[in-house]
Write a protein that holds these residues in place. Sequence first.
Motif, PDB file in Angstrom:
ATOM      1  N   LYS A  74      17.012  -6.597  78.923  1.00 27.86           N
ATOM      2  CA  LYS A  74      16.546  -5.962  77.670  1.00 27.86           C
ATOM      3  C   LYS A  74      17.532  -4.862  77.274  1.00 27.86           C
ATOM      4  O   LYS A  74      18.342  -4.425  78.102  1.00 27.86           O
ATOM      5  CB  LYS A  74      15.127  -5.396  77.816  1.00 27.86           C
ATOM      6  CG  LYS A  74      15.018  -4.080  78.558  1.00 27.86           C
ATOM      7  CD  LYS A  74      13.597  -3.580  78.613  1.00 27.86           C
ATOM      8  CE  LYS A  74      13.195  -2.724  77.424  1.00 27.86           C
ATOM      9  NZ  LYS A  74      13.804  -1.384  77.402  1.00 27.86           N
TER      10      LYS A  74
ATOM     11  N   SER B 276      14.663  -1.346  71.282  1.00 31.16           N
ATOM     12  CA  SER B 276      13.912  -0.783  72.419  1.00 31.16           C
ATOM     13  C   SER B 276      13.406   0.637  72.149  1.00 31.16           C
ATOM     14  O   SER B 276      13.054   1.337  73.101  1.00 31.16           O
ATOM     15  CB  SER B 276      14.795  -0.799  73.657  1.00 31.16           C
ATOM     16  OG  SER B 276      15.906   0.020  73.422  1.00 31.16           O
TER      17      SER B 276
ATOM     18  N   HIS C 107       9.344  -3.838  85.120  1.00 30.12           N
ATOM     19  CA  HIS C 107       8.851  -2.522  85.538  1.00 30.12           C
ATOM     20  C   HIS C 107       8.619  -2.491  87.057  1.00 30.12           C
ATOM     21  O   HIS C 107       8.011  -3.382  87.627  1.00 30.12           O
ATOM     22  CB  HIS C 107       7.554  -2.176  84.807  1.00 30.12           C
ATOM     23  CG  HIS C 107       7.045  -0.811  85.152  1.00 30.12           C
ATOM     24  ND1 HIS C 107       7.760   0.342  84.886  1.00 30.12           N
ATOM     25  CD2 HIS C 107       5.906  -0.400  85.763  1.00 30.12           C
ATOM     26  CE1 HIS C 107       7.077   1.378  85.302  1.00 30.12           C
ATOM     27  NE2 HIS C 107       5.946   0.964  85.847  1.00 30.12           N
TER      28      HIS C 107
ATOM     29  N   GLN D  60      11.732   1.192  80.681  1.00 29.23           N
ATOM     30  CA  GLN D  60      11.863  -0.008  81.507  1.00 29.23           C
ATOM     31  C   GLN D  60      11.553   0.321  82.970  1.00 29.23           C
ATOM     32  O   GLN D  60      11.524   1.429  83.342  1.00 29.23           O
ATOM     33  CB  GLN D  60      13.260  -0.643  81.417  1.00 29.23           C
ATOM     34  CG  GLN D  60      14.425   0.284  81.641  1.00 29.23           C
ATOM     35  CD  GLN D  60      14.950   0.870  80.346  1.00 29.23           C
ATOM     36  OE1 GLN D  60      14.848   0.262  79.317  1.00 29.23           O
ATOM     37  NE2 GLN D  60      15.475   2.080  80.420  1.00 29.23           N
TER      38      GLN D  60
ATOM     39  N   ALA E 151      10.294  -5.400  79.422  1.00 29.40           N
ATOM     40  CA  ALA E 151      10.011  -4.133  80.129  1.00 29.40           C
ATOM     41  C   ALA E 151       8.828  -4.298  81.075  1.00 29.40           C
ATOM     42  O   ALA E 151       8.856  -3.806  82.209  1.00 29.40           O
ATOM     43  CB  ALA E 151       9.735  -3.029  79.113  1.00 29.40           C
TER      44      ALA E 151
ATOM     45  N   LYS F  77      16.901  -1.555  88.411  1.00 31.36           N
ATOM     46  CA  LYS F  77      17.656  -2.008  87.228  1.00 31.36           C
ATOM     47  C   LYS F  77      19.107  -1.567  87.341  1.00 31.36           C
ATOM     48  O   LYS F  77      19.386  -0.549  87.950  1.00 31.36           O
ATOM     49  CB  LYS F  77      17.083  -1.404  85.938  1.00 31.36           C
ATOM     50  CG  LYS F  77      15.717  -1.890  85.568  1.00 31.36           C
ATOM     51  CD  LYS F  77      14.750  -0.756  85.437  1.00 31.36           C
ATOM     52  CE  LYS F  77      13.357  -1.197  85.741  1.00 31.36           C
ATOM     53  NZ  LYS F  77      12.504  -0.106  86.210  1.00 31.36           N
TER      54      LYS F  77
END
Lengths: 375, 137
Positions: free
Chosen positions: A242, A370, A215, A375, A211, A219
């Motif tokens: 992820k 998670s 960041h 994210q 993440a 995504k």
Amino acid sequence: MIQLETLPAALFPGQDSLSWIFQVIFTLLFIVFVFYGQRIQMYIMVREIQGSLLRLKYIRDEGRKIAIATIKEIGKPEADPAERVNQFLEYITIPPESMDPAGVVWKLEHILDVRENRFKDEVKLMAPAADKTDINNLENTLEAAAALNLIYKVIRHFYILGKKTLSLYIIMQIQMILPLIMREAEAYASALKAFSYGQPIGDGAGALVAAKLMHGHRKRKIEKDCVVAKVPLESRTAYVIKAEGPGGNVGKPGEAIKRVVEENKGKISTIIMIDAQLKLEGEKPGEVVEGVGAAIGGPGIEQYKIEDSILKYKIPINAVAIKEDIGDAVSPMRKEIFDATEVAVGLVKRAIKEKTKEGDTVIIAGIGNSIGVGQ
Amino acid sequence: MRKAAEVSTRRFSSIILIVIIVVLALSLAALYQAYELFVLNDPNMGYYLLIGIIGLALSTYMLFQTRRQIRKFTLKSPPIVTTIICPECNFKNIRNFERGDYILKELGQCTKCKGKMMISAIYREVKEKVKEEKVFT
């Protein structure tokens, strides 16, 4: 040599009645311990198990109460969810037959997919007002409650069986592993609270590393419950993968890695996987270590897929592991583990610089639950 | 988030209670005998004193065990803190965790520079109770 007429005096010495009484008591105690020593030892063990069983029952009941309260708070159900929760706690999953092991991975994957879908459907029925993140968190909460229920029932089984059969060996085997079982149960109790509040847990350390790397970059969703971002990193192109957060979810990182490898036609210089690893006693929590291989836990399906796809294209695979114990893995993330994610980010960058050339393409997969990690 | 419950953990049978009382009575008698022998300056006094003290200690301990019928169980949850930062001016705010918080969640405007605030960390601090093993590091 002791004469026969002096034998009573030798066995019961002393002139007064009190010393006679003591001698009789000690002789009786000796006889009792000779014949019933093992049984006395067994009763002590049974008592110890009984105490732990009561504690397990309390933890199990508290877990159930927390699950019901969270469903009521988040899901706003019309009817009381208690009955459905009780049914959920008793769900069983029958693993596939492995007498002929060929294809057992896919059979197991199918069974686990069916189980997950079934759980999600049940949670949706129990909590109609819950969104996707809440559904994932509630599912995790209920799974932790179900795990506590199972632990309680197994210990109760051996306790009752031991008492019924009066077998020292049945009692002894459960008494010996009881401290470890209690640690696990307490870890699940902490997990239950973390899941119900949506707090990040120790197991999510790998997901947090990914993440941090992805960041601020675009995504896209990939495979089941996973996200990938194309990130320029140290003059290389990194596909960072992820599980989609912040809901409690581990996704299918194996499937996601396989997809990215295929999309790039196998032209991947290296794969770096980051995951939490169970530490040994004496090791510090939050210690970060490097190695090779697919760093991923679970039933082995995702590991199998990753190993299968890297073998096809002969892609080197590296691992970064963050050490923690079982309690830390399922409890709210402790500071040492959070700080270790920064160290892991540094190690990932160093590994990319040392093991690949500029312009290469790499895959970075942050493995773990998670929950509480965006994210 | 801290809850406690009281659970009854053990019940002693009346036979065990009788045994405890008998041992207690015998211990007291042994102590009395020790006193008598002490007055008479008898060297056997030490044995009676030893037996009396051991018996008394054992029976008192067992008697207290029968009284400990209520035991408290607790499920503690440690405090979880959320750290909010402004990436632009590095303004930091630490508060207790609230439902809905997650790492990398974007929050409102920064009160100092009007930049976007973000949750940068959520964790619990653990104070180790057990002494670290220094020898085998």
